[in-house]
Design a protein around this motif. Structure first.
Motif: not given
Length: 270
Positions: A225-239
């Motif tokens: 089971p992967v749970g929340d691992q499918l979300k980026p580990a940190k908040k990412l910003k970009g154009r």
């Protein structure tokens, strides 16, 4: 008498046939019922890859570079085993996320460390969407668009990759002019893969760019089971850009690099 004998044998044959049909029916029903829990289980887990660059090989391929520069790279880098980074692919039946195994990069001898550049590739197959964060050309871009599945051609070749029997498929990156070879395992029936490559009837366990320039090879497959691992580990910003805008930026950079006789892939992923 002959007719009666034939009729009696016919009845016997019908009884035997009906018995066999019933036996087969209940056998299939038994297998189907007891297979339901297995079929109901979701395919999900984490695949770890060795991502290896062979920079000497990459430089030799660039016809627009001077021979002096090619020789200098060959002298300094030689024909070693290449530079390897650990990557991971987290997946379930509907989504995948590909990124570095660790945010901290490290030299082969362990003497140098650095923060990895932004590189998070996500695929949502159920929603037909991609969200990628790629650091290139001096900044981070967030590429939001519908999925763009590579046009694969499945070949009649097989080999073992990390304990899984894999079949070969090929495609081409027409933007970077690269030949792409993938080895996928239909025993892992999810259309996931490393980097921007996906869309085969099984997880891609090995990816080869330009006959060995860059190779990603699965070293561990953990079904869990992967749970929340499918979300980026940190908040990412970009154009924010779409696929077309991304392609325009990459194409222009490669053409400018060719004119300036420099390696374009120091500023963007190979």
């Amino acid at each position: 008498m002959m007719v009666c004998e034939n009729t009696d044998h016919g009845d016997d044959n019908n009884l035997v046939t009906n018995f066999l049909h019933m036996k087969i029916y209940f056998s299939v029903l038994f297998v189907s019922i007891f297979s339901l829990p297995l079929l109901a289980q979701k395919m999900e887990g984490v695949i770890t890859y060795d991502h290896t660059y062979h920079w000497s090989r990459i430089y030799q391929r660039m016809e627009f570079l001077s021979q002096e520069e090619k020789d200098r790279v060959k002298l300094t880098r030689g024909y070693d085993e290449g530079y390897t980074t650990k990557m991971k692919l987290v997946f379930n039946q509907d989504q995948s996320l590909f990124t570095y195994l660790s945010d901290q990069g490290e030299s082969a001898d362990g003497r140098w460390t650095w923060k990895q550049s932004d590189y998070v590739i996500t695929r949502d197959f159920a929603a037909n969407r991609q969200s990628d964060w790629i650091q290139m050309l001096g900044r981070t871009y967030q590429i939001e668009d519908s999925l763009r599945t590579p046009q694969w051609k499945i070949m009649n070749k097989i080999k073992d990759v990390s304990g899984y029997l894999c079949m070969m498929a090929v495609t081409e990156d027409t933007l970077k002019k690269q030949k792409i070879t993938a080895w996928f395992a239909d025993a892992l029936p999810v259309p996931v893969g490393p980097g921007v490559y996906f869309g085969l009837p099984g997880a891609i366990l090995e990816l080869d760019i330009n006959d060995g320039d860059v190779v990603l090879t699965a070293t561990n497959i953990s079904l869990q089971p992967v749970g929340d691992q499918l979300k980026p580990a940190k908040k990412l910003k970009g154009r924010k850009i779409d696929n077309k805008q991304h392609d325009t930026l990459v194409y222009k950079h490669i053409q400018d690099s060719i004119k300036s006789r420099r390696n374009p892939f120091w500023a963007l992923p190979y």
